[in-house]
Design a protein around this motif. Structure first.
Motif, PDB file in Angstrom:
ATOM      1  N   HIS A  55       0.812  -1.228   0.000  1.00 44.51           N
ATOM      2  CA  HIS A  55       0.000   0.000   0.000  1.00 44.51           C
ATOM      3  C   HIS A  55       0.843   1.275   0.000  1.00 44.51           C
ATOM      4  CE1 HIS A  55      -4.039  -1.590   0.379  1.00 44.51           C
ATOM      5  NE2 HIS A  55      -3.595  -2.471   1.247  1.00 44.51           N
ATOM      6  N   PHE A  61      -4.319   0.571  -5.373  1.00 46.99           N
ATOM      7  CA  PHE A  61      -3.550  -0.366  -4.541  1.00 46.99           C
ATOM      8  C   PHE A  61      -2.064  -0.012  -4.568  1.00 46.99           C
ATOM      9  CE2 PHE A  61      -1.601  -4.770  -4.079  1.00 46.99           C
ATOM     10  CZ  PHE A  61      -1.740  -4.801  -2.701  1.00 46.99           C
ATOM     11  N   HIS A 105      -8.758  -4.291  -2.895  1.00 46.34           N
ATOM     12  CA  HIS A 105      -8.454  -5.716  -2.691  1.00 46.34           C
ATOM     13  C   HIS A 105      -9.341  -6.630  -3.529  1.00 46.34           C
ATOM     14  CE1 HIS A 105      -7.310  -3.450   0.956  1.00 46.34           C
ATOM     15  NE2 HIS A 105      -6.238  -4.216   0.921  1.00 46.34           N
ATOM     16  N   HIS A 165      -7.497  -5.084   9.103  1.00 44.86           N
ATOM     17  CA  HIS A 165      -7.294  -4.361   7.844  1.00 44.86           C
ATOM     18  C   HIS A 165      -8.527  -4.613   6.957  1.00 44.86           C
ATOM     19  CE1 HIS A 165      -4.453  -4.428   4.073  1.00 44.86           C
ATOM     20  NE2 HIS A 165      -5.436  -3.580   3.943  1.00 44.86           N
ATOM     21  N   ILE A 190      -8.610   0.758   4.700  1.00 46.24           N
ATOM     22  CA  ILE A 190      -8.155  -0.096   3.608  1.00 46.24           C
ATOM     23  C   ILE A 190      -6.637  -0.210   3.508  1.00 46.24           C
ATOM     24  CG2 ILE A 190     -10.204   0.022   2.159  1.00 46.24           C
ATOM     25  CD1 ILE A 190      -8.828   2.222   0.568  1.00 46.24           C
ATOM     26  N   GLU A 248      -1.610 -10.072  -0.156  1.00 48.72           N
ATOM     27  CA  GLU A 248      -0.979  -8.890  -0.761  1.00 48.72           C
ATOM     28  C   GLU A 248       0.497  -9.125  -1.039  1.00 48.72           C
ATOM     29  OE1 GLU A 248      -1.683  -5.605   1.883  1.00 48.72           O
ATOM     30  OE2 GLU A 248      -3.786  -5.574   1.323  1.00 48.72           O
TER      31      GLU A 248
HETATM   32 ZN   LIG Z   1      -4.478  -4.095   1.880  1.00 51.87          ZN
END
Ligand SMILES: [Zn+2]
Length: 302
Positions: free
Chosen positions: A61, A86, A134, A198, A218, A273
């Motif tokens: 992020h 993102f 996401h 999260h 986020i 992620e």
């Molecule tokens: Zn995230």
């Protein structure tokens, strides 16, 4: 400080670009982050070398690439990103790179962050910044994202059309089977609510009729204030939440505090992620399968 860094990145990029030009004969495809890498690799196989731009172990992020790293994107055949904000560094990429990027969020219906919508007085949040990025945590979206990748690969390497399409169909089948498994195994759940730290699981929740209550926003950096924390604690209590999901890699102080004040269990869900030392041999399918096991245990047991 960020502005100063960005300024130097831009200057640095300018210097680098005088020395290199767009290379279309290269064998490298760069995927921005792990979810983009995993889905790309499934389609591309061994036809190109697929590399990952944000290294595993780094927080995608707020990752800030060096000018040298951005400059190396010029040598890629294709750059594949998630989109919807993102990759926060996207704004610092030069137009030539942005123009040749495949953005996997194109064609995906966006969801918005509950956090920013709940904050009536938060004037900093605009819709474009509060899209939940996401998207890959919805298996259906992941299939659409692989479809974008296969279309792009056929466009740039038509000779291997059958190979890419075959990879797509094989993976689509695997992903559809996992989606059915989610539907079946969550059928007998006792609650629709999942509490997370999260706010990453909105797309997954939407697919299966679940609702996420997130402590943070986020990005992992959006920490709650004391009054927000109190409000969330009340909400968890009123909805009779028994389990709070965190991530193995994150700071757990908020979820620990809430879990101990409400005397509820802690479990974990992986946002996929980035891989870390513990998950380096995992992939999208195995991590989503572990996520299902955690969800089932939390939602289906009384
Ligand atoms: Zn995230």
């Amino acid at each position: 400080m960020k502005k100063i860094i960005s300024f130097f990145i831009i200057i640095g990029i300018g210097l680098l670009f005088t020395a290199c030009s767009l290379n279309i004969d290269t064998n490298v495809i760069v995927a921005s982050t792990y979810p983009a890498y995993d889905l790309t690799k499934r389609i591309v196989g061994d036809k190109y070398e697929v590399t990952q731009f944000v290294p595993n172990g780094q927080e995608p992020h707020d990752y800030e690439p060096t000018a040298k790293k951005i400059g190396a994107l010029y040598d890629a055949k294709l750059y594949i990103e998630i989109g919807f904000g993102f990759e926060a560094y996207t704004n610092s990429l030069p137009d030539e790179i942005k123009n040749k990027a495949l953005t996997l969020s194109d064609g995906i219906e966006p969801l918005y962050s509950h956090h920013s919508h709940d904050h009536e007085h938060d004037v900093e949040d605009h819709d474009s910044e509060t899209v939940n990025p996401h998207i890959w945590l919805s298996i259906k979206n992941a299939i659409k994202m692989m479809n974008s990748i296969v279309n792009k690969m056929v466009e740039i390497d038509e000779n291997n059309k059958a190979y890419y399409e075959d990879n797509y169909l094989k993976n689509k089948e695997l992903f559809e089977a996992l989606d059915i498994k989610y539907r079946e195994e969550l059928q007998d759940r006792k609650t629709n609510y999942i509490a997370t730290t999260h706010e990453a699981f909105g797309y997954l929740c939407k697919d299966y009729g679940l609702e996420e209550i997130a402590i943070m926003g986020i990005t992992n950096a959006d920490s709650p204030t004391a009054s927000e924390l109190a409000k969330i604690t009340d909400e968890l209590k009123s909805k009779n939440i028994k389990v709070i999901f965190g991530e193995a890699s994150e700071s757990s102080s908020f979820s620990d505090a809430i879990a101990s004040s409400l005397n509820i269990k802690r479990s974990s869900l992986n946002t996929i992620e980035a891989l870390n030392d513990l998950t380096q041999n995992e992939d999208y399918i195995s991590l989503m399968t572990s996520n299902l096991a955690s969800l089932k245990e939390a939602l289906c047991n009384e």
